[in-house]
Motif scaffolding. Structure first.
Motif, PDB file in Angstrom:
ATOM      1  N   ALA A 178      11.874  -3.568   9.007  1.00  0.00           N
ATOM      2  CA  ALA A 178      11.583  -4.734   8.168  1.00  0.00           C
ATOM      3  C   ALA A 178      12.497  -5.904   8.508  1.00  0.00           C
ATOM      4  CB  ALA A 178      11.725  -4.365   6.696  1.00  0.00           C
ATOM      5  N   GLU A 179      13.743  -5.601   8.867  1.00  0.00           N
ATOM      6  CA  GLU A 179      14.673  -6.670   9.294  1.00  0.00           C
ATOM      7  C   GLU A 179      14.212  -7.301  10.598  1.00  0.00           C
ATOM      8  OE1 GLU A 179      19.191  -5.912   7.732  1.00  0.00           O
ATOM      9  OE2 GLU A 179      18.658  -5.169   9.704  1.00  0.00           O
ATOM     10  N   ARG A 180      13.787  -6.486  11.524  1.00  0.00           N
ATOM     11  CA  ARG A 180      13.438  -6.969  12.853  1.00  0.00           C
ATOM     12  C   ARG A 180      12.073  -7.644  12.890  1.00  0.00           C
ATOM     13  NH1 ARG A 180      15.406  -1.450  16.011  1.00  0.00           N
ATOM     14  NH2 ARG A 180      17.634  -1.650  15.485  1.00  0.00           N
ATOM     15  N   GLN A 181      11.180  -7.229  11.997  1.00  0.00           N
ATOM     16  CA  GLN A 181       9.842  -7.808  11.955  1.00  0.00           C
ATOM     17  C   GLN A 181       9.548  -8.265  10.517  1.00  0.00           C
ATOM     18  OE1 GLN A 181       6.701  -5.601  13.971  1.00  0.00           O
ATOM     19  NE2 GLN A 181       8.197  -4.462  15.162  1.00  0.00           N
ATOM     20  N   PRO A 182      10.121  -9.379  10.114  1.00  0.00           N
ATOM     21  CA  PRO A 182       9.932  -9.854   8.739  1.00  0.00           C
ATOM     22  C   PRO A 182       8.452  -9.968   8.385  1.00  0.00           C
ATOM     23  CG  PRO A 182      11.621 -11.139   9.849  1.00  0.00           C
ATOM     24  CD  PRO A 182      10.989 -10.279  10.901  1.00  0.00           C
ATOM     25  N   GLY A 183       8.122  -9.459   7.219  1.00  0.00           N
ATOM     26  CA  GLY A 183       6.744  -9.540   6.751  1.00  0.00           C
ATOM     27  C   GLY A 183       5.865  -8.373   7.136  1.00  0.00           C
ATOM     28  N   ILE A 184       6.387  -7.426   7.908  1.00  0.00           N
ATOM     29  CA  ILE A 184       5.551  -6.323   8.376  1.00  0.00           C
ATOM     30  C   ILE A 184       5.034  -5.472   7.219  1.00  0.00           C
ATOM     31  CG2 ILE A 184       7.491  -4.727   8.761  1.00  0.00           C
ATOM     32  CD1 ILE A 184       5.941  -3.765  11.282  1.00  0.00           C
ATOM     33  N   PHE A 185       5.779  -5.436   6.114  1.00  0.00           N
ATOM     34  CA  PHE A 185       5.343  -4.661   4.957  1.00  0.00           C
ATOM     35  C   PHE A 185       4.923  -5.552   3.786  1.00  0.00           C
ATOM     36  CE2 PHE A 185       8.647  -1.818   6.943  1.00  0.00           C
ATOM     37  CZ  PHE A 185       7.726  -0.965   7.546  1.00  0.00           C
ATOM     38  N   ALA A 186       4.612  -6.816   4.096  1.00  0.00           N
ATOM     39  CA  ALA A 186       4.309  -7.775   3.031  1.00  0.00           C
ATOM     40  C   ALA A 186       2.952  -7.524   2.387  1.00  0.00           C
ATOM     41  CB  ALA A 186       4.365  -9.198   3.583  1.00  0.00           C
ATOM     42  N   GLU A 187       2.016  -6.994   3.153  1.00  0.00           N
ATOM     43  CA  GLU A 187       0.663  -6.790   2.626  1.00  0.00           C
ATOM     44  C   GLU A 187       0.355  -5.306   2.451  1.00  0.00           C
ATOM     45  OE1 GLU A 187      -2.349  -8.758   4.854  1.00  0.00           O
ATOM     46  OE2 GLU A 187      -1.332 -10.702   4.830  1.00  0.00           O
ATOM     47  N   ASN A 188      -0.133  -4.966   1.272  1.00  0.00           N
ATOM     48  CA  ASN A 188      -0.661  -3.631   0.971  1.00  0.00           C
ATOM     49  C   ASN A 188       0.390  -2.524   0.956  1.00  0.00           C
ATOM     50  OD1 ASN A 188      -2.879  -2.095   0.173  1.00  0.00           O
ATOM     51  ND2 ASN A 188      -3.322  -1.417   2.251  1.00  0.00           N
ATOM     52  N   PHE A 189       1.665  -2.856   0.896  1.00  0.00           N
ATOM     53  CA  PHE A 189       2.691  -1.824   0.752  1.00  0.00           C
ATOM     54  C   PHE A 189       3.388  -1.952  -0.602  1.00  0.00           C
ATOM     55  CE2 PHE A 189       1.977  -1.692   5.276  1.00  0.00           C
ATOM     56  CZ  PHE A 189       2.160  -0.350   5.602  1.00  0.00           C
ATOM     57  N   ASP A 190       2.652  -2.474  -1.575  1.00  0.00           N
ATOM     58  CA  ASP A 190       3.216  -2.688  -2.908  1.00  0.00           C
ATOM     59  C   ASP A 190       2.413  -1.949  -3.977  1.00  0.00           C
ATOM     60  OD1 ASP A 190       0.920  -4.179  -2.710  1.00  0.00           O
ATOM     61  OD2 ASP A 190       1.774  -6.013  -3.553  1.00  0.00           O
ATOM     62  N   ARG A 191       1.655  -0.911  -3.573  1.00  0.00           N
ATOM     63  CA  ARG A 191       0.771  -0.237  -4.530  1.00  0.00           C
ATOM     64  C   ARG A 191       0.964   1.273  -4.497  1.00  0.00           C
ATOM     65  NH1 ARG A 191      -4.702  -3.793  -5.290  1.00  0.00           N
ATOM     66  NH2 ARG A 191      -3.683  -5.816  -5.059  1.00  0.00           N
ATOM     67  N   GLY A 192       2.078   1.722  -5.073  1.00  0.00           N
ATOM     68  CA  GLY A 192       2.267   3.138  -5.269  1.00  0.00           C
ATOM     69  C   GLY A 192       1.518   3.600  -6.499  1.00  0.00           C
ATOM     70  N   PHE A 193       1.834   4.790  -6.983  1.00  0.00           N
ATOM     71  CA  PHE A 193       1.162   5.303  -8.178  1.00  0.00           C
ATOM     72  C   PHE A 193       1.353   4.355  -9.361  1.00  0.00           C
ATOM     73  CE2 PHE A 193       2.031   9.310  -5.798  1.00  0.00           C
ATOM     74  CZ  PHE A 193       0.712   9.655  -5.569  1.00  0.00           C
ATOM     75  N   TYR A 194       2.512   3.687  -9.395  1.00  0.00           N
ATOM     76  CA  TYR A 194       2.776   2.643 -10.391  1.00  0.00           C
ATOM     77  C   TYR A 194       2.972   1.328  -9.662  1.00  0.00           C
ATOM     78  CZ  TYR A 194       3.736   6.414 -13.743  1.00  0.00           C
ATOM     79  OH  TYR A 194       3.633   7.503 -14.559  1.00  0.00           O
ATOM     80  N   ASN A 195       2.327   0.273 -10.131  1.00  0.00           N
ATOM     81  CA  ASN A 195       2.477  -1.030  -9.503  1.00  0.00           C
ATOM     82  C   ASN A 195       1.988  -2.099 -10.476  1.00  0.00           C
ATOM     83  OD1 ASN A 195      -0.518  -1.778  -8.766  1.00  0.00           O
ATOM     84  ND2 ASN A 195      -0.251   0.361  -8.124  1.00  0.00           N
ATOM     85  N   LYS A 196       2.120  -3.345 -10.092  1.00  0.00           N
ATOM     86  CA  LYS A 196       1.759  -4.470 -10.966  1.00  0.00           C
ATOM     87  C   LYS A 196       0.303  -4.912 -10.795  1.00  0.00           C
ATOM     88  CE  LYS A 196       6.052  -4.872 -12.395  1.00  0.00           C
ATOM     89  NZ  LYS A 196       6.430  -4.489 -13.769  1.00  0.00           N
ATOM     90  N   HIS A 197      -0.442  -4.264  -9.928  1.00  0.00           N
ATOM     91  CA  HIS A 197      -1.783  -4.734  -9.588  1.00  0.00           C
ATOM     92  C   HIS A 197      -2.907  -3.919 -10.222  1.00  0.00           C
ATOM     93  CE1 HIS A 197       0.108  -7.301  -6.577  1.00  0.00           C
ATOM     94  NE2 HIS A 197       0.797  -6.248  -6.174  1.00  0.00           N
ATOM     95  N   THR A 198      -2.721  -2.622 -10.334  1.00  0.00           N
ATOM     96  CA  THR A 198      -3.783  -1.775 -10.861  1.00  0.00           C
ATOM     97  C   THR A 198      -3.198  -0.610 -11.651  1.00  0.00           C
ATOM     98  OG1 THR A 198      -5.694  -0.394 -10.286  1.00  0.00           O
ATOM     99  CG2 THR A 198      -3.863  -0.407  -8.733  1.00  0.00           C
ATOM    100  N   ARG A 199      -3.957  -0.168 -12.624  1.00  0.00           N
ATOM    101  CA  ARG A 199      -3.582   1.017 -13.395  1.00  0.00           C
ATOM    102  C   ARG A 199      -4.688   2.079 -13.276  1.00  0.00           C
ATOM    103  NH1 ARG A 199      -0.401  -0.464 -19.047  1.00  0.00           N
ATOM    104  NH2 ARG A 199       1.519  -1.190 -18.035  1.00  0.00           N
ATOM    105  N   GLY A 200      -5.202   2.205 -12.079  1.00  0.00           N
ATOM    106  CA  GLY A 200      -6.290   3.135 -11.838  1.00  0.00           C
ATOM    107  C   GLY A 200      -5.961   4.569 -12.199  1.00  0.00           C
TER     108      GLY A 200
END
Length: 417
Positions: A178-200
């Motif tokens: 992540a340090e070497r490639q800024p933004g590589i985890f910016a999209e779609n790596f924020d949705r674990g079982f708990y997250n701010k986007h869905t409560r499926g």
């Protein structure tokens, strides 16, 4: 577990399709597929988020007159009409895992091999990623004698230490990538079982907690002490879960596996029968967060009871020293916390142990007579209720709750938070 009709193989998984993918994988257009056998890789109930199919192939090439035989695994989504697909589609898990196998895991593998000087495998090699069909073909590591440990017996200290060592390497490599490639985890790596986007997952978590509460009717001592707390938790489980995965100022964060438990780890053994390597599989819930969530999830679902209840601080220390050593080797430039700070971070994420041990773990070890599926967890039908009740009324889980509920309660994790 009863005999169950497995999920059917994808209709597009034909001889021509497999031949085309293997020609690209082996970089040989003369490859001809002579035989193709398709069969389920795991039974229903072993995986609630995808369909695994094993393909046995026999092929020939112009360079070799002798036919060759080998196996591969094909991972696909559930059909769109399956209730599991309805829940999981909001989490972006299928595109995320394809990203992992196609882009991220090869990068992490190089870092681990070249900078951490660990030549052991980190994951199964990718044969093909097909985004149109939401599928991945990868190596079948059973050919190299990798195997999954028993989900019922759990892992002893030697296996646990090995997993924590490999997890520390995985986390260190993710942090420096992540340090070497800024933004590589910016999209779609924020949705674990708990997250701010869905409560499926909310219906799943509520339904299973309600089944736990019903099971306490059979244990008057536990009912008196814990039933009201579990009932209150039903309405707060998503709030508390999201609090536990909120990234706080000063937290050390990295790429976490997100679903690290016994069935998602494969072990290779030496001539004396001791575990010599552990690889991770199933990267659908990989998420950018605190490594503490991986630790809580792993401890709550996968290790021997005495380790889980009595030696967690020691295991966190073991992992932490491995992590710090790996971060230094890859020349990570971010701030590395002290052990005291990391133990504190581990405690602030502790609600992850509640849902892991009270909600997920009982279904993971279920070995009863009812059909085990996400559909049955979601369903309010008689069949669905019977499955959920059977999960928590099993002798194993009844005994385990006498240990787990006091353990969580003493930490204040069943009270208002």
């Amino acid at each position: 577990m009863p005999e169950e009709k497995p999920h059917p193989a994808p209709v597009w998984l034909t001889k021509d399709y497999v031949e085309d993918k293997l020609q690209v994988y082996f970089k040989n257009n003369s490859l001809q597929l002579e035989e193709l056998e398709i069969k389920p890789a795991i039974p229903n109930g072993e995986n609630y988020a995808s369909v695994m199919t094993r393909i046995n192939v026999v092929y020939s090439t112009n360079e070799s007159k002798k036919k060759k035989a080998t196996n591969f695994l094909v991972k696909t989504t559930f059909a769109s009409k399956d209730p599991a697909a309805h829940v999981l589609m909001h989490y972006g898990i299928y595109t995320r895992e394809m990203d992992m196998y196609e882009k991220i895991l090869p990068e992490l593998s190089v870092i681990v091999k070249e900078e951490l000087k660990d030549s052991r495998r980190l994951f199964a090699g990718t044969v093909n990623v097909d985004r149109e069909r939401d599928s991945i073909i990868f190596e079948d590591l059973s050919l190299e004698y990798y195997k999954v440990a028993c989900r019922l017996k759990k892992l002893d200290l030697e296996h646990t230490h090995l997993v924590l060592e490999k997890l520390a390497n995985f986390h260190a490599a993710g942090a420096v990538l992540a340090e070497r490639q800024p933004g590589i985890f910016a999209e779609n790596f924020d949705r674990g079982f708990y997250n701010k986007h869905t409560r499926g997952y909310e219906p799943i978590m509520r339904n299973l907690l309600e089944a736990l509460s019903r099971s306490l009717e059979l244990q008057p001592d536990l009912k008196q002490r814990y039933q009201a707390k579990i009932d209150r938790l039903v309405d707060r489980v998503m709030d508390y879960g999201e609090q536990s995965t909120t990234i706080n100022p000063g937290d050390f964060v990295t790429l976490t596996h997100g679903d690290i438990w016994t069935t998602n780890v494969m072990f290779q053994y030496d001539a004396e029968g001791r575990p010599s390597n552990a690889i991770f599989i199933d990267f659908q819930f990989t998420v950018w967060n605190s490594p503490a969530i991986d630790l809580h999830y792993f401890f709550s679902t996968s290790i021997h009871e005495n380790l889980r209840l009595e030696r967690q601080s020691e295991l966190v220390q073991f992992y932490f020293y491995k992590l710090v050593d790996a971060l230094k080797k890859v020349k990570y430039s971010g701030r590395i916390p002290s052990l005291f700070e990391f133990q504190r971070q581990f405690r602030t994420k502790a609600f992850y142990a509640v849902f892991s041990s009270l909600i997920f773990e009982p279904t993971m070890v279920y070995n009863g007579k009812e059909e085990a599926s996400m559909e049955q967890i979601i369903s309010k039908s008689e069949k669905g209720m019977r499955f959920k009740d059977d999960v928590y009324r099993s002798e194993n889980i009844q005994k385990k709750m006498h240990l787990t509920l006091p353990f969580l309660d003493h930490l204040g994790l069943l009270d208002e938070m």
